[in-house]
Motif scaffolding. Structure first.
Motif, PDB file in Angstrom:
ATOM      1  N   THR A 104       0.669  -1.122   0.043  1.00  0.00           N
ATOM      2  CA  THR A 104      -0.094   0.013   0.090  1.00  0.00           C
ATOM      3  C   THR A 104       0.873   1.287   0.096  1.00  0.00           C
ATOM      4  O   THR A 104       1.666   1.437   0.854  1.00  0.00           O
ATOM      5  CB  THR A 104      -0.753   0.072   1.239  1.00  0.00           C
ATOM      6  N   PRO A 105       0.602   2.258  -1.122  1.00  0.00           N
ATOM      7  CA  PRO A 105       1.398   3.351  -1.018  1.00  0.00           C
ATOM      8  C   PRO A 105       1.101   4.368   0.181  1.00  0.00           C
ATOM      9  O   PRO A 105      -0.159   4.270   0.621  1.00  0.00           O
ATOM     10  CB  PRO A 105       0.881   4.218  -2.103  1.00  0.00           C
ATOM     11  N   LEU A 106       2.059   5.020   0.843  1.00  0.00           N
ATOM     12  CA  LEU A 106       1.940   5.768   1.697  1.00  0.00           C
ATOM     13  C   LEU A 106       2.095   7.242   1.657  1.00  0.00           C
ATOM     14  O   LEU A 106       2.972   7.549   0.533  1.00  0.00           O
ATOM     15  CB  LEU A 106       2.985   5.468   3.067  1.00  0.00           C
ATOM     16  N   PHE A 107       1.252   8.138   1.965  1.00  0.00           N
ATOM     17  CA  PHE A 107       1.607   9.561   1.564  1.00  0.00           C
ATOM     18  C   PHE A 107       2.561  10.245   2.606  1.00  0.00           C
ATOM     19  O   PHE A 107       2.684   9.968   3.741  1.00  0.00           O
ATOM     20  CB  PHE A 107       0.215  10.582   1.718  1.00  0.00           C
ATOM     21  N   ILE A 108       3.776  10.981   1.985  1.00  0.00           N
ATOM     22  CA  ILE A 108       4.847  11.297   2.703  1.00  0.00           C
ATOM     23  C   ILE A 108       4.907  12.932   2.416  1.00  0.00           C
ATOM     24  O   ILE A 108       4.432  13.503   1.120  1.00  0.00           O
ATOM     25  CB  ILE A 108       6.155  10.602   2.576  1.00  0.00           C
ATOM     26  N   ASP A 109       6.093  13.585   3.005  1.00  0.00           N
ATOM     27  CA  ASP A 109       6.346  14.905   2.621  1.00  0.00           C
ATOM     28  C   ASP A 109       7.942  14.862   3.036  1.00  0.00           C
ATOM     29  O   ASP A 109       8.437  13.991   3.850  1.00  0.00           O
ATOM     30  CB  ASP A 109       5.688  15.908   3.480  1.00  0.00           C
ATOM     31  N   ILE A 136      14.535   2.091   4.447  1.00  0.00           N
ATOM     32  CA  ILE A 136      13.312   2.519   4.264  1.00  0.00           C
ATOM     33  C   ILE A 136      12.401   2.437   5.437  1.00  0.00           C
ATOM     34  O   ILE A 136      11.492   3.269   5.845  1.00  0.00           O
ATOM     35  CB  ILE A 136      12.474   1.693   2.983  1.00  0.00           C
ATOM     36  N   LEU A 137      13.056   1.482   6.389  1.00  0.00           N
ATOM     37  CA  LEU A 137      12.218   1.269   7.682  1.00  0.00           C
ATOM     38  C   LEU A 137      11.760   2.572   8.680  1.00  0.00           C
ATOM     39  O   LEU A 137      10.755   2.918   9.075  1.00  0.00           O
ATOM     40  CB  LEU A 137      12.918   0.512   8.436  1.00  0.00           C
ATOM     41  N   PRO A 138      13.030   3.347   8.695  1.00  0.00           N
ATOM     42  CA  PRO A 138      12.577   4.844   9.581  1.00  0.00           C
ATOM     43  C   PRO A 138      11.374   5.592   8.981  1.00  0.00           C
ATOM     44  O   PRO A 138      10.541   6.052   9.776  1.00  0.00           O
ATOM     45  CB  PRO A 138      14.026   5.346   9.473  1.00  0.00           C
ATOM     46  N   LEU A 139      11.419   5.457   7.486  1.00  0.00           N
ATOM     47  CA  LEU A 139      10.280   6.273   7.150  1.00  0.00           C
ATOM     48  C   LEU A 139       8.919   5.795   7.277  1.00  0.00           C
ATOM     49  O   LEU A 139       7.964   6.543   7.557  1.00  0.00           O
ATOM     50  CB  LEU A 139      10.562   6.588   5.589  1.00  0.00           C
ATOM     51  N   LEU A 140       9.137   4.479   7.142  1.00  0.00           N
ATOM     52  CA  LEU A 140       7.653   3.533   7.246  1.00  0.00           C
ATOM     53  C   LEU A 140       7.254   3.935   8.797  1.00  0.00           C
ATOM     54  O   LEU A 140       5.894   3.634   9.026  1.00  0.00           O
ATOM     55  CB  LEU A 140       7.752   2.170   6.789  1.00  0.00           C
ATOM     56  N   GLY A 147      21.200  11.122   5.978  1.00  0.00           N
ATOM     57  CA  GLY A 147      22.517  11.293   6.486  1.00  0.00           C
ATOM     58  C   GLY A 147      22.627  10.734   8.164  1.00  0.00           C
ATOM     59  O   GLY A 147      23.742  10.229   8.232  1.00  0.00           O
ATOM     60  N   ALA A 148      21.690  10.880   8.583  1.00  0.00           N
ATOM     61  CA  ALA A 148      21.445  10.430  10.112  1.00  0.00           C
ATOM     62  C   ALA A 148      21.124   9.029  10.136  1.00  0.00           C
ATOM     63  O   ALA A 148      21.599   8.104  10.817  1.00  0.00           O
ATOM     64  CB  ALA A 148      20.907  11.416  10.866  1.00  0.00           C
ATOM     65  N   ASP A 149      19.699   8.868   9.558  1.00  0.00           N
ATOM     66  CA  ASP A 149      19.141   7.646   9.691  1.00  0.00           C
ATOM     67  C   ASP A 149      19.490   6.640   8.514  1.00  0.00           C
ATOM     68  O   ASP A 149      19.447   5.357   8.497  1.00  0.00           O
ATOM     69  CB  ASP A 149      17.496   7.858   9.549  1.00  0.00           C
ATOM     70  N   ALA A 150      19.796   7.168   7.521  1.00  0.00           N
ATOM     71  CA  ALA A 150      20.362   6.392   6.097  1.00  0.00           C
ATOM     72  C   ALA A 150      21.074   7.345   5.151  1.00  0.00           C
ATOM     73  O   ALA A 150      20.832   8.364   5.217  1.00  0.00           O
ATOM     74  CB  ALA A 150      18.998   5.801   5.465  1.00  0.00           C
ATOM     75  N   VAL A 192      14.577  15.633   5.226  1.00  0.00           N
ATOM     76  CA  VAL A 192      13.694  15.053   6.297  1.00  0.00           C
ATOM     77  C   VAL A 192      12.642  14.556   5.494  1.00  0.00           C
ATOM     78  O   VAL A 192      11.725  15.426   5.135  1.00  0.00           O
ATOM     79  CB  VAL A 192      13.348  15.636   7.461  1.00  0.00           C
ATOM     80  N   LEU A 193      12.081  13.275   5.519  1.00  0.00           N
ATOM     81  CA  LEU A 193      11.011  12.590   5.125  1.00  0.00           C
ATOM     82  C   LEU A 193      10.220  11.973   5.947  1.00  0.00           C
ATOM     83  O   LEU A 193      10.687  11.626   7.060  1.00  0.00           O
ATOM     84  CB  LEU A 193      11.395  11.530   4.051  1.00  0.00           C
TER      85      LEU A 193
END
Length: 245
Positions: A104-109, A136-140, A147-150, A192-193
């Motif tokens: 399922t696609p998630l909406f992001i900014d 991708i896990l931190p975003l999900l 740079g910090a998380d990935a 930042v996403l």
């Protein structure tokens, strides 16, 4: 005297019902307008991906797509107020499941960051290819700071560009931009996403959406909104085999 009071009461009741109905109609209209925004966002994201992948020798390399664990597309990222304060945009991200299907696609900014190779450009489309689950896990889960998380690297361009496995393993994310017809790899230093909880709730009925849930099981209304993005992923990315390493 009693009749007047009765008429006053009836008038007040009718007025209250009218106000309530008007408020309900306003809320419904607002909700529909907001969901229309999400539909336009998904449609634009699908169109951007399609245009990039259809351009002769100006797309994401097949070798990279074979390893794609997720794809994010953010159309029309613009500069902050008065050209300072980084950039801002809204898009979608989808995770690819082990069987090659898209969840399922998630909406992001996206916000902040210094986008390399964008001097003098007011707006750009962004495409991000996630090569491993850790990236991708931190975003999900809610938020990802590049740079910090990935780590993120400007991606190579060209359908047949050579992308070695050793190179792919060094970066969790490969990023691209398209501005004024030019498609190239781009650095996203400090960007930042984050999940757009409000948009996800409007489309799916809850902000806690499971990214890996099969998109085939979406409700008709949700599929009507995110369908263009899913179809673009299925057409341009699912044709390649996912690496399970």
């Amino acid at each position: 005297m009693g009749s007047r009071r009765f008429l006053t009461f009836i008038s007040a009741a009718v007025l209250s019902i009218s106000c309530f109905a008007a408020a309900a109609q306003t809320q419904t209209a607002t909700a529909k307008a907001e969901q229309s925004d999400e539909a336009e966002r998904a449609s634009n994201a699908g169109a951007v991906l399609g245009e990039i992948m259809s351009a002769p020798d100006q797309d994401v390399p097949e070798a990279l797509l074979k390893r794609a664990q997720g794809i994010a597309v953010i159309p029309h990222v613009v500069k902050g107020a008065f050209g300072i304060g980084g950039r801002y945009g809204k898009g979608l991200v989808a995770q690819r499941n082990a069987d090659g299907s898209w969840g399922t696609p998630l909406f992001i900014d996206i916000g902040g960051g210094s986008f390399g190779l964008q001097l003098g450009v007011q707006a750009t489309d962004l495409v991000m290819v996630f090569t491993n689950r850790e990236g991708i896990l931190p975003l999900l889960k809610g938020k990802l700071k590049i740079g910090a998380d990935a780590s993120a690297t400007a991606g190579p361009v060209g359908r047949n560009a050579e992308v070695g496995t050793d190179i792919l393993l060094k970066s969790a994310i490969y990023s691209y931009s398209r501005s004024k017809g030019l498609f190239a790899g781009v650095a996203l230093d400090g960007a930042v996403l984050g999940l757009d909880d409000d948009a996800n709730k409007r489309v799916y009925g809850t902000k806690a959406v499971t990214a890996g849930a099969p998109s085939a099981k979406l409700s008709a209304s949700a599929l009507g909104v995110v369908g263009p993005f899913i179809r673009a992923l299925q057409k341009y990315v699912s044709a390649t085999e996912i690496s399970r390493k």
